[in-house]
Motif scaffolding. Structure first.
Motif, PDB file in Angstrom:
ATOM      1  N   CYS A  24       0.739  -1.321  -0.385  1.00 22.61           N
ATOM      2  CA  CYS A  24       0.133  -0.421   0.177  1.00 22.61           C
ATOM      3  C   CYS A  24       0.948   0.980   0.309  1.00 22.61           C
ATOM      4  O   CYS A  24       1.294   1.416   0.541  1.00 22.61           O
ATOM      5  N   GLY A  25       0.523   1.951  -0.659  1.00 21.29           N
ATOM      6  CA  GLY A  25       1.387   3.350  -1.080  1.00 21.29           C
ATOM      7  C   GLY A  25       2.052   3.411  -2.628  1.00 21.29           C
ATOM      8  O   GLY A  25       2.558   4.477  -2.494  1.00 21.29           O
ATOM      9  N   GLU A  26       2.381   2.476  -2.311  1.00 24.14           N
ATOM     10  CA  GLU A  26       3.620   2.163  -3.426  1.00 24.14           C
ATOM     11  C   GLU A  26       2.986   2.563  -4.909  1.00 24.14           C
ATOM     12  O   GLU A  26       1.747   2.462  -5.299  1.00 24.14           O
ATOM     13  N   ASN A  27       4.363   2.443  -5.881  1.00 24.04           N
ATOM     14  CA  ASN A  27       3.436   3.114  -7.333  1.00 24.04           C
ATOM     15  C   ASN A  27       2.921   1.579  -8.033  1.00 24.04           C
ATOM     16  O   ASN A  27       3.249   0.842  -8.366  1.00 24.04           O
ATOM     17  N   ALA A  28       1.174   1.296  -8.282  1.00 28.49           N
ATOM     18  CA  ALA A  28       1.053  -0.190  -8.544  1.00 28.49           C
ATOM     19  C   ALA A  28       1.741  -0.534 -10.301  1.00 28.49           C
ATOM     20  O   ALA A  28       2.307  -1.130  -9.876  1.00 28.49           O
ATOM     21  N   LYS A  53     -10.218  16.691  -4.179  1.00 26.48           N
ATOM     22  CA  LYS A  53      -9.267  17.495  -4.221  1.00 26.48           C
ATOM     23  C   LYS A  53      -7.800  16.990  -3.535  1.00 26.48           C
ATOM     24  O   LYS A  53      -7.022  17.707  -2.900  1.00 26.48           O
ATOM     25  N   ARG A  54      -8.384  16.592  -2.508  1.00 29.15           N
ATOM     26  CA  ARG A  54      -7.783  16.782  -0.748  1.00 29.15           C
ATOM     27  C   ARG A  54      -7.157  15.846  -0.921  1.00 29.15           C
ATOM     28  O   ARG A  54      -6.034  15.593  -0.164  1.00 29.15           O
ATOM     29  N   ALA A  55      -7.575  14.808  -1.864  1.00 29.04           N
ATOM     30  CA  ALA A  55      -6.971  13.391  -1.597  1.00 29.04           C
ATOM     31  C   ALA A  55      -5.032  13.827  -1.842  1.00 29.04           C
ATOM     32  O   ALA A  55      -5.036  14.085  -2.680  1.00 29.04           O
ATOM     33  N   LYS A  56      -3.942  12.872  -1.223  1.00 26.46           N
ATOM     34  CA  LYS A  56      -3.191  13.645  -1.231  1.00 26.46           C
ATOM     35  C   LYS A  56      -2.444  12.753  -1.930  1.00 26.46           C
ATOM     36  O   LYS A  56      -0.999  12.566  -1.925  1.00 26.46           O
ATOM     37  N   LYS A  57      -3.246  11.244  -2.219  1.00 28.86           N
ATOM     38  CA  LYS A  57      -2.148  10.096  -2.943  1.00 28.86           C
ATOM     39  C   LYS A  57      -1.543  10.203  -4.349  1.00 28.86           C
ATOM     40  O   LYS A  57      -2.460  11.319  -4.942  1.00 28.86           O
ATOM     41  N   ARG A  58      -0.761  10.309  -4.614  1.00 25.42           N
ATOM     42  CA  ARG A  58      -0.176  10.338  -5.996  1.00 25.42           C
ATOM     43  C   ARG A  58      -1.098   9.258  -6.521  1.00 25.42           C
ATOM     44  O   ARG A  58      -0.827   8.161  -6.424  1.00 25.42           O
ATOM     45  N   TYR A  59      -0.837   9.697  -8.398  1.00 23.47           N
ATOM     46  CA  TYR A  59      -0.960   8.881  -9.596  1.00 23.47           C
ATOM     47  C   TYR A  59      -0.627   7.248  -9.085  1.00 23.47           C
ATOM     48  O   TYR A  59       0.531   7.712  -9.135  1.00 23.47           O
ATOM     49  N   GLY A  60      -1.337   6.221  -9.540  1.00 21.15           N
ATOM     50  CA  GLY A  60      -1.189   5.056  -9.349  1.00 21.15           C
ATOM     51  C   GLY A  60      -0.480   4.820  -8.184  1.00 21.15           C
ATOM     52  O   GLY A  60      -0.289   3.870  -8.187  1.00 21.15           O
ATOM     53  N   GLU A  61      -1.095   4.783  -7.177  1.00 24.81           N
ATOM     54  CA  GLU A  61      -0.488   4.887  -5.494  1.00 24.81           C
ATOM     55  C   GLU A  61      -1.258   3.840  -5.262  1.00 24.81           C
ATOM     56  O   GLU A  61      -3.055   3.081  -5.599  1.00 24.81           O
ATOM     57  N   ILE A  62      -0.584   2.575  -4.638  1.00 23.11           N
ATOM     58  CA  ILE A  62      -1.711   1.078  -4.181  1.00 23.11           C
ATOM     59  C   ILE A  62      -2.473   1.102  -3.240  1.00 23.11           C
ATOM     60  O   ILE A  62      -2.098   2.318  -1.943  1.00 23.11           O
ATOM     61  N   ASN A  63      -3.910   1.413  -3.823  1.00 20.33           N
ATOM     62  CA  ASN A  63      -4.347   1.616  -2.785  1.00 20.33           C
ATOM     63  C   ASN A  63      -4.782   0.324  -1.476  1.00 20.33           C
ATOM     64  O   ASN A  63      -5.182  -0.088  -0.775  1.00 20.33           O
ATOM     65  N   GLU A  88      -5.312  -2.392  -6.828  1.00 23.16           N
ATOM     66  CA  GLU A  88      -5.950  -1.017  -7.451  1.00 23.16           C
ATOM     67  C   GLU A  88      -5.559  -0.335  -6.475  1.00 23.16           C
ATOM     68  O   GLU A  88      -4.538   0.119  -5.960  1.00 23.16           O
ATOM     69  N   TYR A  89      -5.600   1.184  -7.644  1.00 15.22           N
ATOM     70  CA  TYR A  89      -4.985   2.157  -7.427  1.00 15.22           C
ATOM     71  C   TYR A  89      -5.763   2.929  -7.631  1.00 15.22           C
ATOM     72  O   TYR A  89      -6.327   2.942  -8.164  1.00 15.22           O
ATOM     73  N   SER A  90      -4.793   5.590  -7.229  1.00 16.94           N
ATOM     74  CA  SER A  90      -6.050   6.065  -7.371  1.00 16.94           C
ATOM     75  C   SER A  90      -5.369   6.318  -8.316  1.00 16.94           C
ATOM     76  O   SER A  90      -4.260   6.249  -8.918  1.00 16.94           O
ATOM     77  N   ASP A  91      -6.638   6.773  -9.484  1.00 12.88           N
ATOM     78  CA  ASP A  91      -6.918   7.579 -10.567  1.00 12.88           C
ATOM     79  C   ASP A  91      -7.408   8.781 -10.590  1.00 12.88           C
ATOM     80  O   ASP A  91      -9.144   8.490  -9.889  1.00 12.88           O
ATOM     81  N   PHE A  92      -6.717   9.937 -10.041  1.00 11.85           N
ATOM     82  CA  PHE A  92      -7.981  11.082 -10.000  1.00 11.85           C
ATOM     83  C   PHE A  92      -7.467  12.592 -11.010  1.00 11.85           C
ATOM     84  O   PHE A  92      -8.074  13.230 -10.882  1.00 11.85           O
ATOM     85  N   LYS A  93      -6.046  12.448 -11.600  1.00  9.82           N
ATOM     86  CA  LYS A  93      -5.626  13.230 -12.365  1.00  9.82           C
ATOM     87  C   LYS A  93      -6.642  13.267 -14.052  1.00  9.82           C
ATOM     88  O   LYS A  93      -6.432  11.790 -14.399  1.00  9.82           O
ATOM     89  N   LYS A  94      -7.038  14.041 -14.828  1.00 10.86           N
ATOM     90  CA  LYS A  94      -7.376  14.172 -15.759  1.00 10.86           C
ATOM     91  C   LYS A  94      -6.032  14.111 -16.824  1.00 10.86           C
ATOM     92  O   LYS A  94      -5.404  14.852 -16.652  1.00 10.86           O
ATOM     93  N   ASN A  95      -5.992  13.340 -18.082  1.00 13.80           N
ATOM     94  CA  ASN A  95      -5.636  13.444 -19.376  1.00 13.80           C
ATOM     95  C   ASN A  95      -4.163  12.882 -18.493  1.00 13.80           C
ATOM     96  O   ASN A  95      -3.097  13.154 -19.101  1.00 13.80           O
ATOM     97  N   VAL A  96      -3.809  11.894 -18.303  1.00  8.12           N
ATOM     98  CA  VAL A  96      -2.834  10.694 -18.131  1.00  8.12           C
ATOM     99  C   VAL A  96      -2.410   9.994 -18.632  1.00  8.12           C
ATOM    100  O   VAL A  96      -4.298   9.061 -19.012  1.00  8.12           O
ATOM    101  N   ASP A  97      -1.797   9.196 -19.478  1.00 11.11           N
ATOM    102  CA  ASP A  97      -1.824   8.732 -20.635  1.00 11.11           C
ATOM    103  C   ASP A  97      -1.738   7.315 -19.656  1.00 11.11           C
ATOM    104  O   ASP A  97      -0.589   6.606 -19.306  1.00 11.11           O
TER     105      ASP A  97
END
Length: 115
Positions: A24-28, A53-63, A88-97
């Motif tokens: 958890c917390g690592e890059n997926a 928007k207040r989520a502090k997880k990075r894109y791709g961080e494992i939930n 399962e990983y965090s996905d919140f950014k727009k326009n990410v490839d």
């Protein structure tokens, strides 16, 4: 390492590279590569939309991560190489490839799926 992989009754058994909490917390993407590199055959990356928007997880961080439906494991018990692993990983950014996250299949052997 050799003691992490054994063959029993014709089935290859592999020890997970870490315990569930340690993923958890690592890059997926990096963890998917790590598991496929260890010999696991079925790794699925599943994005989980993070709307705050207040989520502090990075894109791709494992939930969460599960092996054959079990979300808690210690990383000491060997499981079949064909086990189904869902990350399962965090996905919140727009326009990410998203192609970056599906490219792991081209780099590593084993069955790989992405939602």
């Amino acid at each position: 390492e050799k003691e992490d992989i054994v063959v029993k009754n014709g089935v290859m058994l592999i020890k997970p590279t870490r315990s569930s909490d340690d993923y958890c917390g690592e890059n997926a993407l990096e963890i998917a590569k790590e598991l496929l590199g260890a010999g696991f055959e079925n790794v699925t990356l599943k994005p989980v939309k993070v709307l705050s928007k207040r989520a502090k997880k990075r894109y791709g961080e494992i939930n969460s991560i599960s092996i054959n439906g079990k979300a808690e494991f210690l990383g000491i018990k060997k499981v079949p190489a064909s086990s189904y692993i869902v990350i399962e990983y965090s996905d919140f950014k727009k326009n990410v490839d998203a192609g970056v996250y599906t490219s792991v299949a081209k780099s590593y052997t084993g069955n790989y799926e992405s939602y």
